[in-house]
Design a protein around this motif. Structure first.
Motif, PDB file in Angstrom:
ATOM      1  N   ASP A 266       0.924  -1.101  -0.130  1.00 34.89           N
ATOM      2  CA  ASP A 266       0.039   0.005   0.002  1.00 34.89           C
ATOM      3  C   ASP A 266       1.004   1.312   0.015  1.00 34.89           C
ATOM      4  OD1 ASP A 266       0.923   0.401   2.648  1.00 34.89           O
ATOM      5  OD2 ASP A 266      -1.092   0.936   3.242  1.00 34.89           O
ATOM      6  N   ARG A 267       0.399   2.419   0.114  1.00 37.76           N
ATOM      7  CA  ARG A 267       0.897   3.684  -0.077  1.00 37.76           C
ATOM      8  C   ARG A 267       2.082   3.584   1.131  1.00 37.76           C
ATOM      9  NH1 ARG A 267      -2.074   7.639  -1.443  1.00 37.76           N
ATOM     10  NH2 ARG A 267      -0.925   9.349  -0.878  1.00 37.76           N
ATOM     11  N   ASN A 268       1.942   3.258   2.353  1.00 42.85           N
ATOM     12  CA  ASN A 268       2.709   2.989   3.486  1.00 42.85           C
ATOM     13  C   ASN A 268       3.527   2.077   3.621  1.00 42.85           C
ATOM     14  OD1 ASN A 268       1.524   5.811   4.350  1.00 42.85           O
ATOM     15  ND2 ASN A 268      -0.201   4.377   5.032  1.00 42.85           N
TER      16      ASN A 268
ATOM     17  N   GLU B 180       3.785  -0.465  -5.895  1.00 40.65           N
ATOM     18  CA  GLU B 180       3.267   0.283  -4.747  1.00 40.65           C
ATOM     19  C   GLU B 180       1.736   0.769  -5.236  1.00 40.65           C
ATOM     20  OE1 GLU B 180       4.427   4.250  -2.528  1.00 40.65           O
ATOM     21  OE2 GLU B 180       6.079   2.467  -2.627  1.00 40.65           O
TER      22      GLU B 180
ATOM     23  N   THR C 214      -1.723   3.502  -4.551  1.00 42.36           N
ATOM     24  CA  THR C 214      -2.283   4.552  -3.894  1.00 42.36           C
ATOM     25  C   THR C 214      -2.796   4.275  -2.469  1.00 42.36           C
ATOM     26  OG1 THR C 214      -3.946   4.921  -5.075  1.00 42.36           O
ATOM     27  CG2 THR C 214      -1.977   5.998  -5.481  1.00 42.36           C
TER      28      THR C 214
ATOM     29  N   ASP D  73      -4.506   2.962   0.898  1.00 42.59           N
ATOM     30  CA  ASP D  73      -4.161   3.363   2.307  1.00 42.59           C
ATOM     31  C   ASP D  73      -4.922   1.880   2.880  1.00 42.59           C
ATOM     32  OD1 ASP D  73      -4.456   3.908   5.188  1.00 42.59           O
ATOM     33  OD2 ASP D  73      -3.504   5.454   4.659  1.00 42.59           O
TER      34      ASP D  73
ATOM     35  N   GLU E  13      -5.659  10.361  -6.338  1.00 42.16           N
ATOM     36  CA  GLU E  13      -5.263   9.202  -6.034  1.00 42.16           C
ATOM     37  C   GLU E  13      -6.496   8.333  -5.451  1.00 42.16           C
ATOM     38  OE1 GLU E  13      -0.827   9.473  -4.914  1.00 42.16           O
ATOM     39  OE2 GLU E  13      -2.362  10.821  -3.612  1.00 42.16           O
TER      40      GLU E  13
END
Length: 332
Positions: free
Chosen positions: A46-48, A205, A207, A209, A243
């Protein structure tokens, strides 16, 4: 005696000279095992940087049927370990009896099952079997974002959603390991060994969350259950960048419970935008300075445009309406 020795000598010449390459290759076919090394499939984050889909190595067992004297007995020995019913056991016996040098016995088995099969091989209860490592795709968060991530098949090939769309990027270049084994499938220490390492695939990866995806899915599941709906869809975006932060698709399973769906209805279903589009029209008119929220217009009962007559959803005569009223009443 001379004739007999002549026949033996002739046979020796045939084996050692005339057909030497044939028999040498035949021996190598029994000992040399080229093993394809599947390239590690890239992970999806995920984004993190949280794992959404990763690959782990698990044992796959293969066999050389030419080294198995009794396929039925071998299948019967393996059946309890692999949890095979009579039909599956018969199918395995058929594979082990084929005129081939390579067949699959069991793919991507759990570690505890692999330990039991290794014991059977070490104790000599089954022969002609050996193991290779294969990557198995897992989703650490379970069914989270199922419609976005998609699935892979047993050969680690993407079959749906992002796993399919980015399959070429996620899939690396396979390698090859050549080893020399004896009849019991044990590696010959001084035998031939050659390794061409595999090149792993690229990571992806998103966007998305993960925490927001979890929360959005739970909200939609609760809403579907409360409203007794057949399903629900939600898209959470960052309006400044476009996003996609969360994308939810919920449906009811066979038991009638709302669950995460594999069908990405948010991007596959077609439906008319309806009155939602009026916001765009009025926003454009206000932005261009043509009207203000309190600008008053005369709205007729119907309006003829070319060969089509437009009417409101509720009948009325010609009346004065502000732009705000037009939006509030959703006047066509």
């Amino acid at each position: 005696m001379v004739v007999l020795f002549s026949l033996v000598g002739l046979r020796l010449v045939m084996v050692q000279v005339v057909r030497a390459d044939h028999w040498a290759n035949y021996g190598e076919d029994q000992r040399i095992r080229p093993i394809e090394l599947v390239a590690g499939r890239g992970a999806i984050f995920d984004r993190n940087g949280y794992d959404l889909a990763i690959s782990v190595q698990q044992a796959t067992y293969v066999a050389d049927p030419r080294l198995i004297d009794d396929p039925a007995a071998t299948a019967a020995t393996l059946a309890p370990v692999l949890g095979l019913d009579p039909a599956k056991q018969a199918e395995l016996a058929e594979r082990l009896g084929r005129d081939a040098s390579f067949v699959y016995v069991a793919r991507q088995v759990p570690d505890d099952v692999a330990e039991q099969i290794d014991e059977l091989i070490e104790e000599g209860e089954v022969t002609g079997l050996w193991s290779i490592d294969e990557a198995k795709r897992i989703n650490p968060a379970g069914e989270l974002a199922r419609s976005i991530l998609g699935r892979v098949n047993v050969d680690n090939e993407g079959v749906s959603a992002l796993e399919l769309q980015y399959d070429e990027n996620l899939t690396g270049e396979p390698g090859e390991l050549i080893v020399e084994k004896d009849l019991q499938g044990r590696t010959i220490p001084a035998g031939r060994h050659h390794l061409d390492p595999a090149e792993p695939g690229e990571d992806l990866e998103l966007t998305i969350d993960r925490n927001l995806q979890v929360a959005a899915e739970q909200v939609m599941i609760d809403a579907v259950r409360e409203k007794e709906a057949r399903g629900g869809t939600a898209i959470v975006t960052n309006p400044e960048t476009g996003e996609i932060l969360a994308l939810v698709n919920i449906e009811r399973d066979a038991a009638g419970q709302p669950v995460s769906s594999g069908n990405n209805v948010a991007v596959t279903a077609n439906y008319e935008p309806g009155s939602v589009n009026k916001v765009i029209t009025l926003a454009a008119a206000i932005e261009e300075g043509l009207v203000e929220p309190d600008t008053e217009l005369m709205v007729p009962a119907q309006l003829q445009v070319a060969d089509h007559t437009f009417e409101d959803s509720h009948g009325h005569g010609t009346e004065a309406m502000t732009v705000t009223d037009i939006l509030t009443d959703s006047s066509n």
